[in-house]
Design a protein around this motif. Sequence first.
Motif, PDB file in Angstrom:
ATOM      1  N   UNK A   1       0.539  10.887  -3.750  1.00 25.02           N
ATOM      2  CA  UNK A   1       1.303  11.652  -2.383  1.00 25.02           C
ATOM      3  C   UNK A   1       0.412  11.315  -1.062  1.00 25.02           C
ATOM      4  N   UNK A   2       1.469  11.601  -0.095  1.00 23.65           N
ATOM      5  CA  UNK A   2       0.898  11.789   1.276  1.00 23.65           C
ATOM      6  C   UNK A   2       1.129  12.985   1.755  1.00 23.65           C
ATOM      7  N   UNK A   3       0.328  13.643   2.395  1.00 30.70           N
ATOM      8  CA  UNK A   3       0.694  14.866   3.244  1.00 30.70           C
ATOM      9  C   UNK A   3       1.698  14.887   4.002  1.00 30.70           C
ATOM     10  N   UNK A   4       2.563  15.900   4.312  1.00 28.73           N
ATOM     11  CA  UNK A   4       3.750  15.768   5.207  1.00 28.73           C
ATOM     12  C   UNK A   4       3.103  15.798   6.779  1.00 28.73           C
ATOM     13  N   UNK A   5       2.002  16.451   6.710  1.00 28.43           N
ATOM     14  CA  UNK A   5       1.504  16.117   8.300  1.00 28.43           C
ATOM     15  C   UNK A   5       1.129  14.839   8.420  1.00 28.43           C
TER      16      UNK A   5
ATOM     17  N   UNK B   1      -8.967   8.081  -4.363  1.00 25.47           N
ATOM     18  CA  UNK B   1      -8.123   7.365  -3.715  1.00 25.47           C
ATOM     19  C   UNK B   1      -6.689   8.112  -3.173  1.00 25.47           C
ATOM     20  N   UNK B   2      -6.525   9.239  -3.748  1.00 25.56           N
ATOM     21  CA  UNK B   2      -5.410  10.008  -3.163  1.00 25.56           C
ATOM     22  C   UNK B   2      -5.865  10.409  -1.907  1.00 25.56           C
ATOM     23  N   UNK B   3      -6.951  10.514  -1.462  1.00 21.63           N
ATOM     24  CA  UNK B   3      -7.492  11.036  -0.158  1.00 21.63           C
ATOM     25  C   UNK B   3      -7.311   9.764   1.050  1.00 21.63           C
ATOM     26  N   UNK B   4      -7.776   8.578   0.514  1.00 21.15           N
ATOM     27  CA  UNK B   4      -7.857   7.426   1.317  1.00 21.15           C
ATOM     28  C   UNK B   4      -7.248   6.423   0.583  1.00 21.15           C
ATOM     29  N   UNK B   5      -5.933   6.422   0.398  1.00 20.20           N
ATOM     30  CA  UNK B   5      -5.192   5.144   0.007  1.00 20.20           C
ATOM     31  C   UNK B   5      -4.967   3.877   0.612  1.00 20.20           C
ATOM     32  N   UNK B   6      -5.175   3.932   1.893  1.00 17.59           N
ATOM     33  CA  UNK B   6      -4.839   2.760   2.733  1.00 17.59           C
ATOM     34  C   UNK B   6      -6.154   2.083   3.176  1.00 17.59           C
ATOM     35  N   UNK B   7      -7.201   2.594   3.439  1.00 17.64           N
ATOM     36  CA  UNK B   7      -8.405   1.960   4.128  1.00 17.64           C
ATOM     37  C   UNK B   7      -9.140   0.797   3.260  1.00 17.64           C
ATOM     38  N   UNK B   8      -9.163   0.932   2.097  1.00 16.72           N
ATOM     39  CA  UNK B   8      -9.886  -0.202   1.355  1.00 16.72           C
ATOM     40  C   UNK B   8      -9.266  -1.551   1.395  1.00 16.72           C
TER      41      UNK B   8
ATOM     42  N   UNK C   1       0.940  -0.231  10.613  1.00 15.33           N
ATOM     43  CA  UNK C   1       0.802   1.204  10.820  1.00 15.33           C
ATOM     44  C   UNK C   1       1.019   1.727   9.783  1.00 15.33           C
ATOM     45  N   UNK C   2      -0.095   2.643   9.211  1.00 11.27           N
ATOM     46  CA  UNK C   2       0.272   3.722   8.191  1.00 11.27           C
ATOM     47  C   UNK C   2      -0.762   4.962   8.636  1.00 11.27           C
ATOM     48  N   UNK C   3      -0.537   6.105   7.966  1.00 15.69           N
ATOM     49  CA  UNK C   3      -1.630   7.057   8.090  1.00 15.69           C
ATOM     50  C   UNK C   3      -2.926   6.541   7.727  1.00 15.69           C
ATOM     51  N   UNK C   4      -4.085   7.216   8.298  1.00 17.84           N
ATOM     52  CA  UNK C   4      -5.350   6.617   7.793  1.00 17.84           C
ATOM     53  C   UNK C   4      -5.848   7.449   6.628  1.00 17.84           C
ATOM     54  N   UNK C   5      -5.284   8.718   6.321  1.00 18.89           N
ATOM     55  CA  UNK C   5      -5.537   9.225   5.070  1.00 18.89           C
ATOM     56  C   UNK C   5      -4.465   9.862   4.319  1.00 18.89           C
ATOM     57  N   UNK C   6      -4.548  10.393   3.066  1.00 15.80           N
ATOM     58  CA  UNK C   6      -3.536  10.983   2.465  1.00 15.80           C
ATOM     59  C   UNK C   6      -3.288  12.310   2.777  1.00 15.80           C
ATOM     60  N   UNK C   7      -4.248  12.952   3.237  1.00 16.61           N
ATOM     61  CA  UNK C   7      -4.526  14.336   3.767  1.00 16.61           C
ATOM     62  C   UNK C   7      -5.275  14.557   4.878  1.00 16.61           C
ATOM     63  N   UNK C   8      -5.177  15.747   5.537  1.00 11.45           N
ATOM     64  CA  UNK C   8      -6.380  16.021   6.565  1.00 11.45           C
ATOM     65  C   UNK C   8      -7.529  16.236   5.830  1.00 11.45           C
ATOM     66  N   UNK C   9      -8.533  16.515   6.691  1.00 12.39           N
ATOM     67  CA  UNK C   9      -9.963  16.521   6.122  1.00 12.39           C
ATOM     68  C   UNK C   9     -10.136  17.782   5.015  1.00 12.39           C
TER      69      UNK C   9
END
Length: 477
Positions: free
Chosen positions: A270-274, A411-418, A381-389
């Motif tokens: 999941x990706x946080x709505x923010x 990986x829920x927190x950082x699903x894109x960067x790797x 382009x994607x979000x950097x993170x799956x949620x804020x800090x």
Amino acid sequence: MPHADDALDLDAIGQADLVRRKEVSPAELVEAAIARIERVNPQVNAVVIKTYERARAAAAGPLDGPFAGVPFLLKDIACEEEGVPLRGASTFGGDYVPTADNELVRRYRAAGLLFLGHTNAPELGIGPTTEPRLYGPARNPWDRERSTGGSSGGAAAAVATGMVAAAHGNDAGGSIRIPAACCGLFGMKPTRARNPVAPHFGDIIVGIAADHVLSRSVRDSAALLDVTAGPTLGDPYWAPPLARAFAEEVGADPRRLRIAFSTRSPIGTPIDPDCVRATEETARLLESLGHTVEEADPAVDGEAFWRAFTAVIAAGVGWALAGLERRVGREATPDDLEPFVWGFTRRAREQTAPQFLLALQDMQRHAREMAGFFVEHDVWLTPTLGSPAVPLGTFSLQQGGDAMAMRRQMNVFAPFTWMSNASGQPAMSVPAGWNEAGLPLSDHFVGRFGDEATLFRLAAQIEAARPWAGRRPPIHA
């Protein structure tokens, strides 16, 4: 004449310009930065090794280079400064003291930067949060109870609080970009082998890891990459040569780019709505700036790609530990390492050499598939993170348990960067505003292999349209 403390509110290029014009001296900048560290560091625990007297001595001597006299911080991971302990944020390995600068530090020094100390990181640089047993957690200046991200979390806290304008970081799965996103900064991971890792290594984890900086301004990141980029004697391979200096790309017309954007996690988390909202707003901004924007993402099996990548990373952790064991002359035990790191080590030791090479083959195949996406698109382009800090303690690195489940949680927190570490492509985290809780939001951009230039042009355009550096966190020097 500006006061030295006021000068530290400028970016590194601005500080260097004052030094060149003799409006402030290197010694004054060093003293002002030391005062800021002493005032703010107890609140965020960013700087864990202090080298003030060495900085004072260097400031008093002759200095040259484009950043002459500018205070700077190095990270306590794989960054060897002659005469300063390098612990890797771990109690295992002893007080190793390098007898010479590595090539990256030599280039920073030749650029005139003055090193005030080394920054906090997770043990052996593993994990997207900076909460090592050795040093204690780095704290986010936007909310002290939240993570700075990792592994360059100490660097992020130092830059965000104004201790320095830019600080060294390294990145094997997002470790520059994740902390940048958590702390409202700009963070670029360069193309594979853009910066050297000599003299001890030809590459680190088959080129997955990359060094650069976290900064408040885009132009600092570009100019600092100019002073470090390029191969050195004996490198096994290197990044494509540049058409011109990165600093010249900042402010240059990025032309009409073909930008794909997605807010879907490549592994279905999941990706946080923010975070979704921030990226969608950025997509609209990019359209208003004249770019062609469409919703699309690489046709890559994210789950299979992730499994291959983590197998290679696990081997890298095992390799790093084996190097420490050779240095200290004994094998590590579970008591020597944090449980999360030991879980990676155990996986590395269970993996056979053929299994590792199969994982590497799979990772490289998926990386080729990802690179193919950039035939039709200039930027993704994607979000950097799956949620804020996230709150400190979210990942429970000091507790035992299922290491695979823990890696999945991370990986829920950082699903894109790797993914860009696996493919070797340049990628950047760009501030995208703040949520209602006052936490930074960030966008992630990936470019073609060797094409940091397009990313710097685009980042500078976004920075001009939607400035971020003027907003300070509650904890600031």
